[in-house]
Motif scaffolding. Structure first.
Motif, PDB file in Angstrom:
ATOM      1  N   LEU A   8       0.674  -1.212   0.071  1.00  0.00           N
ATOM      2  CA  LEU A   8      -0.240   0.095   0.232  1.00  0.00           C
ATOM      3  C   LEU A   8       1.012   1.051   0.108  1.00  0.00           C
ATOM      4  CD1 LEU A   8      -2.642   0.915   0.275  1.00  0.00           C
ATOM      5  CD2 LEU A   8      -2.491   0.831   2.461  1.00  0.00           C
ATOM      6  N   LEU A   9       2.062   1.187   1.007  1.00  0.00           N
ATOM      7  CA  LEU A   9       2.363   2.566   0.494  1.00  0.00           C
ATOM      8  C   LEU A   9       3.377   2.699  -0.646  1.00  0.00           C
ATOM      9  CD1 LEU A   9       4.662   1.776   4.681  1.00  0.00           C
ATOM     10  CD2 LEU A   9       2.762   3.573   3.773  1.00  0.00           C
ATOM     11  N   LEU A  10       3.746   1.810  -1.360  1.00  0.00           N
ATOM     12  CA  LEU A  10       4.558   1.861  -1.967  1.00  0.00           C
ATOM     13  C   LEU A  10       3.121   1.962  -3.674  1.00  0.00           C
ATOM     14  CD1 LEU A  10       6.920   0.537  -4.108  1.00  0.00           C
ATOM     15  CD2 LEU A  10       6.281  -1.290  -4.589  1.00  0.00           C
ATOM     16  N   PHE A  11       2.651   1.657  -3.667  1.00  0.00           N
ATOM     17  CA  PHE A  11       1.589   2.144  -4.170  1.00  0.00           C
ATOM     18  C   PHE A  11       1.278   3.921  -4.491  1.00  0.00           C
ATOM     19  CE2 PHE A  11      -1.328  -1.708  -5.220  1.00  0.00           C
ATOM     20  CZ  PHE A  11      -0.525  -2.297  -6.077  1.00  0.00           C
ATOM     21  N   ILE A  12       1.456   4.507  -2.501  1.00  0.00           N
ATOM     22  CA  ILE A  12       1.228   5.322  -2.529  1.00  0.00           C
ATOM     23  C   ILE A  12       2.221   6.379  -3.075  1.00  0.00           C
ATOM     24  CG2 ILE A  12       0.767   7.380  -0.719  1.00  0.00           C
ATOM     25  CD1 ILE A  12      -0.385   5.758   0.880  1.00  0.00           C
ATOM     26  N   ALA A  13       3.673   5.892  -2.979  1.00  0.00           N
ATOM     27  CA  ALA A  13       4.112   6.557  -3.379  1.00  0.00           C
ATOM     28  C   ALA A  13       4.470   6.542  -5.077  1.00  0.00           C
ATOM     29  CB  ALA A  13       5.854   5.604  -2.591  1.00  0.00           C
ATOM     30  N   TYR A  14       4.408   5.658  -5.331  1.00  0.00           N
ATOM     31  CA  TYR A  14       4.233   5.712  -7.420  1.00  0.00           C
ATOM     32  C   TYR A  14       2.820   6.556  -7.723  1.00  0.00           C
ATOM     33  CZ  TYR A  14       7.603   2.569  -8.275  1.00  0.00           C
ATOM     34  OH  TYR A  14       9.215   1.593  -8.362  1.00  0.00           O
ATOM     35  N   ALA A  15       2.316   6.683  -7.254  1.00  0.00           N
ATOM     36  CA  ALA A  15       0.351   7.326  -7.503  1.00  0.00           C
ATOM     37  C   ALA A  15       0.560   8.991  -7.276  1.00  0.00           C
ATOM     38  CB  ALA A  15      -0.651   6.982  -6.510  1.00  0.00           C
ATOM     39  N   PHE A  16       1.382   9.327  -5.957  1.00  0.00           N
ATOM     40  CA  PHE A  16       1.788  10.492  -5.813  1.00  0.00           C
ATOM     41  C   PHE A  16       3.001  11.167  -5.965  1.00  0.00           C
ATOM     42  CE2 PHE A  16      -1.618   8.872  -3.657  1.00  0.00           C
ATOM     43  CZ  PHE A  16      -3.338  10.617  -3.860  1.00  0.00           C
TER      44      PHE A  16
END
Length: 264
Positions: free
Chosen positions: A21-29
């Protein structure tokens, strides 16, 4: 020492669970995040805003939620009578009935999807929301029946008989007695049905035929493009409805438990 080891193990497990989830957030923003940089160079809302502004994203989310809600309602309607019989009655062939109901969970989804595709093409349901809803009911129904039958196994029919003796109508008994006593199991069964339908990719692809686009279809299409930012945004949007539904389910179960404790 034992407490420190246990606490450390819990922290490691939590980190493993939230790392994707943290990786998704980092890539998304973020933007311009390349190896070997440990963290993104620049944070931005551009990718997320672009995905939200895309009409395909919102329409696929809305269509997927609508299909999941319909599947949940129809699964409950179909599961209630079957679960009542399987949970309350002992009869010859009961084990065979259980086997037939759980066959869809054993048979490969591709085989089920191809068979349904051929059938729905002949009767005109291929490429329609109705066809996708009917296809999704097949994997959701065994779980809803199992959940509700477990509740009926602990169900006391004497409450219904008492209400009937006091002059209550069958519909009044059903809504005010039966459904209220089964409320926690109904909530859990609805949760299972929604999550299974929402995450369906193969059946939606085969039956929808490119006409019915849900978020999993869009997500798999984006995954083939190899753009990590777009994949991350769609993944976060894909996670959002289940998180909301699970939170609402937990709240409803908690409220129901508080009501029971207040009564006793």
């Amino acid at each position: 020492m034992k407490y420190i080891a246990s606490y450390s193990l819990r922290v490691i497990l939590y980190l493993i669970l939230i790392a994707p989830l943290l990786l998704f957030i980092a890539y998304a923003f973020s933007t311009r995040w390349f190896f070997p940089q440990p963290f993104p160079v620049e944070w931005t809302l551009t990718t997320f805003q672009r995905a939200i502004d895309d009409s395909r994203t919102l329409s696929s989310m809305a269509q997927g939620i609508w299909i999941a809600v319909l599947v949940s309602l129809l699964s409950l309607i179909l599961a209630l009578p079957a679960a009542r019989v399987l949970g309350l009655r002992k009869f010859r062939g009961r084990q065979l009935a259980w086997l037939l109901l759980f066959l869809p969970t054993v048979i490969p989804p591709l085989a089920i999807g191809m068979g349904l595709n051929i059938l729905f093409l002949r009767i005109g349901l291929a490429g329609t929301i109705a066809g996708v809803v009917l296809a999704h009911i097949i994997p959701t129904l065994p779980y809803t029946i199992f959940t509700l039958s477990s509740a009926f196994a602990r169900f006391d029919e004497n409450y219904e008989f008492q209400a009937l003796a006091l002059g209550a109508s069958p519909w009044h008994i059903f809504f005010k007695v039966t459904l209220r006593m089964l409320a926690p199991s109904l909530i859990v069964a609805t949760l299972f049905a929604f999550l299974i339908s929402w995450s369906q990719y193969l059946l939606t692809l085969l039956i929808g035929g490119g006409q019915v686009i849900t978020l999993p279809i869009l997500l798999f299409s984006a995954a083939s493009s190899g753009n990590p930012s777009t994949i991350a945004v769609l993944s976060l949007l894909f996670i959002a409805p289940p998180v909301v539904v699970i939170a609402a389910t937990a709240r409803q179960l908690n409220q129901h438990g508080n009501e029971i404790r207040e009564q006793y």
